[in-house]
Design a protein around this motif. Structure first.
Motif, PDB file in Angstrom:
ATOM      1  N   ASP A  56       0.833  -1.165  -0.074  1.00  0.00           N
ATOM      2  CA  ASP A  56      -0.053   0.221   0.047  1.00  0.00           C
ATOM      3  C   ASP A  56       0.864   1.398   0.061  1.00  0.00           C
ATOM      4  O   ASP A  56       1.935   1.223   0.625  1.00  0.00           O
ATOM      5  CB  ASP A  56      -0.871   0.087   1.267  1.00  0.00           C
ATOM      6  CG  ASP A  56      -2.082  -1.009   1.078  1.00  0.00           C
ATOM      7  OD1 ASP A  56      -2.369  -1.275   0.076  1.00  0.00           O
ATOM      8  OD2 ASP A  56      -2.397  -1.363   2.066  1.00  0.00           O
ATOM      9  N   LYS A  57       0.483   2.336  -0.659  1.00  0.00           N
ATOM     10  CA  LYS A  57       1.125   3.732  -0.787  1.00  0.00           C
ATOM     11  C   LYS A  57       0.896   4.270   0.621  1.00  0.00           C
ATOM     12  O   LYS A  57      -0.562   4.440   0.997  1.00  0.00           O
ATOM     13  CB  LYS A  57       0.573   4.342  -1.996  1.00  0.00           C
ATOM     14  CG  LYS A  57       1.071   3.784  -3.243  1.00  0.00           C
ATOM     15  CD  LYS A  57       2.514   3.837  -3.624  1.00  0.00           C
ATOM     16  CE  LYS A  57       2.798   3.361  -4.949  1.00  0.00           C
ATOM     17  NZ  LYS A  57       4.099   3.336  -5.020  1.00  0.00           N
ATOM     18  N   LYS A  58       1.701   5.050   0.965  1.00  0.00           N
ATOM     19  CA  LYS A  58       1.480   5.835   2.405  1.00  0.00           C
ATOM     20  C   LYS A  58       1.935   7.095   1.938  1.00  0.00           C
ATOM     21  O   LYS A  58       2.357   7.599   0.931  1.00  0.00           O
ATOM     22  CB  LYS A  58       2.777   5.540   3.272  1.00  0.00           C
ATOM     23  CG  LYS A  58       2.716   3.759   3.493  1.00  0.00           C
ATOM     24  CD  LYS A  58       1.677   3.522   4.436  1.00  0.00           C
ATOM     25  CE  LYS A  58       1.889   1.976   4.998  1.00  0.00           C
ATOM     26  NZ  LYS A  58       0.962   1.065   4.586  1.00  0.00           N
ATOM     27  N   THR A  59       1.628   8.127   2.934  1.00  0.00           N
ATOM     28  CA  THR A  59       1.527   9.516   2.503  1.00  0.00           C
ATOM     29  C   THR A  59       2.973   9.669   2.320  1.00  0.00           C
ATOM     30  O   THR A  59       3.158  10.734   1.293  1.00  0.00           O
ATOM     31  CB  THR A  59       1.210  10.300   3.938  1.00  0.00           C
ATOM     32  OG1 THR A  59      -0.256  10.161   4.276  1.00  0.00           O
ATOM     33  CG2 THR A  59       1.311  11.774   3.644  1.00  0.00           C
ATOM     34  N   THR A 137      -0.473  13.862  -7.672  1.00  0.00           N
ATOM     35  CA  THR A 137      -1.815  13.458  -8.216  1.00  0.00           C
ATOM     36  C   THR A 137      -1.625  12.397  -9.174  1.00  0.00           C
ATOM     37  O   THR A 137      -2.433  11.336  -9.296  1.00  0.00           O
ATOM     38  CB  THR A 137      -2.556  14.672  -8.666  1.00  0.00           C
ATOM     39  OG1 THR A 137      -2.561  15.636  -7.756  1.00  0.00           O
ATOM     40  CG2 THR A 137      -3.965  14.441  -9.009  1.00  0.00           C
ATOM     41  N   TYR A 138      -0.852  12.406 -10.161  1.00  0.00           N
ATOM     42  CA  TYR A 138      -0.598  11.559 -11.315  1.00  0.00           C
ATOM     43  C   TYR A 138      -0.432   9.978 -10.551  1.00  0.00           C
ATOM     44  O   TYR A 138      -1.133   8.924 -11.133  1.00  0.00           O
ATOM     45  CB  TYR A 138       0.376  11.631 -12.288  1.00  0.00           C
ATOM     46  CG  TYR A 138       1.025  10.638 -13.121  1.00  0.00           C
ATOM     47  CD1 TYR A 138       0.137  10.584 -14.102  1.00  0.00           C
ATOM     48  CD2 TYR A 138       2.086  10.087 -12.789  1.00  0.00           C
ATOM     49  CE1 TYR A 138       0.405   9.418 -15.065  1.00  0.00           C
ATOM     50  CE2 TYR A 138       2.618   8.981 -13.775  1.00  0.00           C
ATOM     51  CZ  TYR A 138       1.841   8.748 -14.802  1.00  0.00           C
ATOM     52  OH  TYR A 138       2.177   7.768 -15.536  1.00  0.00           O
ATOM     53  N   GLU A 139       0.543   9.975  -9.697  1.00  0.00           N
ATOM     54  CA  GLU A 139       0.772   8.908  -9.241  1.00  0.00           C
ATOM     55  C   GLU A 139      -0.365   8.207  -8.314  1.00  0.00           C
ATOM     56  O   GLU A 139      -0.435   6.934  -8.153  1.00  0.00           O
ATOM     57  CB  GLU A 139       2.051   8.957  -8.266  1.00  0.00           C
ATOM     58  CG  GLU A 139       3.329   9.238  -8.911  1.00  0.00           C
ATOM     59  CD  GLU A 139       4.082   8.260  -9.869  1.00  0.00           C
ATOM     60  OE1 GLU A 139       3.543   7.159  -9.624  1.00  0.00           O
ATOM     61  OE2 GLU A 139       4.798   8.584 -10.656  1.00  0.00           O
ATOM     62  N   ALA A 140      -1.149   9.111  -7.721  1.00  0.00           N
ATOM     63  CA  ALA A 140      -2.169   8.655  -6.748  1.00  0.00           C
ATOM     64  C   ALA A 140      -3.029   8.077  -7.708  1.00  0.00           C
ATOM     65  O   ALA A 140      -3.970   6.922  -7.377  1.00  0.00           O
ATOM     66  CB  ALA A 140      -2.714   9.867  -5.950  1.00  0.00           C
ATOM     67  N   VAL A 141      -3.511   8.574  -8.860  1.00  0.00           N
ATOM     68  CA  VAL A 141      -4.395   8.229  -9.819  1.00  0.00           C
ATOM     69  C   VAL A 141      -3.918   6.864 -10.330  1.00  0.00           C
ATOM     70  O   VAL A 141      -4.848   5.803 -10.309  1.00  0.00           O
ATOM     71  CB  VAL A 141      -4.648   9.179 -11.055  1.00  0.00           C
ATOM     72  CG1 VAL A 141      -5.583   8.684 -11.866  1.00  0.00           C
ATOM     73  CG2 VAL A 141      -5.373  10.231 -10.283  1.00  0.00           C
ATOM     74  N   VAL A 142      -2.733   6.884 -10.855  1.00  0.00           N
ATOM     75  CA  VAL A 142      -2.309   5.620 -11.192  1.00  0.00           C
ATOM     76  C   VAL A 142      -2.360   4.426 -10.151  1.00  0.00           C
ATOM     77  O   VAL A 142      -2.809   3.355 -10.659  1.00  0.00           O
ATOM     78  CB  VAL A 142      -0.710   5.668 -11.908  1.00  0.00           C
ATOM     79  CG1 VAL A 142      -0.192   4.189 -12.106  1.00  0.00           C
ATOM     80  CG2 VAL A 142      -0.593   6.541 -13.115  1.00  0.00           C
ATOM     81  N   TYR A 143      -1.965   4.692  -8.912  1.00  0.00           N
ATOM     82  CA  TYR A 143      -2.209   3.754  -8.039  1.00  0.00           C
ATOM     83  C   TYR A 143      -3.543   3.129  -7.767  1.00  0.00           C
ATOM     84  O   TYR A 143      -3.933   2.013  -7.570  1.00  0.00           O
ATOM     85  CB  TYR A 143      -1.513   4.167  -6.676  1.00  0.00           C
ATOM     86  CG  TYR A 143      -1.854   3.450  -5.542  1.00  0.00           C
ATOM     87  CD1 TYR A 143      -1.097   2.412  -5.279  1.00  0.00           C
ATOM     88  CD2 TYR A 143      -2.584   3.591  -4.472  1.00  0.00           C
ATOM     89  CE1 TYR A 143      -1.208   1.339  -4.248  1.00  0.00           C
ATOM     90  CE2 TYR A 143      -3.062   2.994  -3.452  1.00  0.00           C
ATOM     91  CZ  TYR A 143      -2.245   1.751  -3.057  1.00  0.00           C
ATOM     92  OH  TYR A 143      -2.485   1.081  -2.050  1.00  0.00           O
ATOM     93  N   VAL A 144      -4.528   4.310  -7.492  1.00  0.00           N
ATOM     94  CA  VAL A 144      -5.793   3.898  -7.307  1.00  0.00           C
ATOM     95  C   VAL A 144      -6.410   3.081  -8.429  1.00  0.00           C
ATOM     96  O   VAL A 144      -7.193   2.089  -8.233  1.00  0.00           O
ATOM     97  CB  VAL A 144      -6.647   5.208  -7.166  1.00  0.00           C
ATOM     98  CG1 VAL A 144      -8.312   4.767  -7.353  1.00  0.00           C
ATOM     99  CG2 VAL A 144      -6.380   5.972  -5.899  1.00  0.00           C
TER     100      VAL A 144
END
Length: 163
Positions: A56-59, A137-144
């Motif tokens: 999981d990705k963390k802050t 934001t890009y990395e968060a969207v890719v992760y989700v």
């Protein structure tokens, strides 16, 4: 409409495209930015490879992506900024600037290297936070999206295994 008419009457169709060559050279900034960003990201991932992770990705991950975006954009902007100066100068009305390389040479000759970087600090103040947020934001969207589709595919495969 008044400005469009004036540009057309004084410079013709070419007047609407002043500075377009400099804009094309601006693509180099994006290329440099992404190359540096991906190199930093790869280094971060290699450091992480030696640490236990739950997937999981963390802050902290997103803060690191923001920092990687900020650093890479700063480097890219500093390398490629003279194209911004040339583009701006080419778009001035009634100036001595005619072509991209002629403009760079004229600015360098008349104002020195500092002239090629005039306005860089303002550009960095505007671009660095924007890019940092954009990359995280890009990395968060890719992760989700990746997590969603991986979970969906795993559920799909599990349902097939039950048959």
């Amino acid at each position: 409409m008044h400005i469009i008419r004036r540009v057309y009457l004084t410079q013709g169709i070419k007047g609407f495209y002043k500075g377009i060559t400099a804009s094309y050279f601006g693509i180099s900034e994006t290329v440099v930015h992404f190359v540096i960003y991906e190199a930093i990201k790869a280094k971060l991932m290699s450091v992480r490879a030696h640490q236990p992770m739950d997937g999981d990705k963390k802050t902290r991950d997103f803060v690191e992506f923001m920092m990687a975006g900020a650093v890479s954009k700063t480097c890219a902007s500093c390398i490629a900024y003279p194209h911004e100066v040339a583009r701006t100068r080419l778009r001035e009305e009634g100036t001595k600037y005619r072509t991209f390389f002629q403009t760079l040479a004229t600015v360098a000759q008349e104002e020195g290297t500092r002239g090629l970087y005039r306005g860089l600090s303002t550009q960095l103040i505007r671009q660095i936070p924007n890019t940092a947020i954009m990359m995280a934001t890009y990395e968060a969207v890719v992760y989700v999206l990746t997590s969603y589709y991986q979970n969906r595919d795993n559920t799909f495969y599990d349902a097939d295994d039950a048959d």
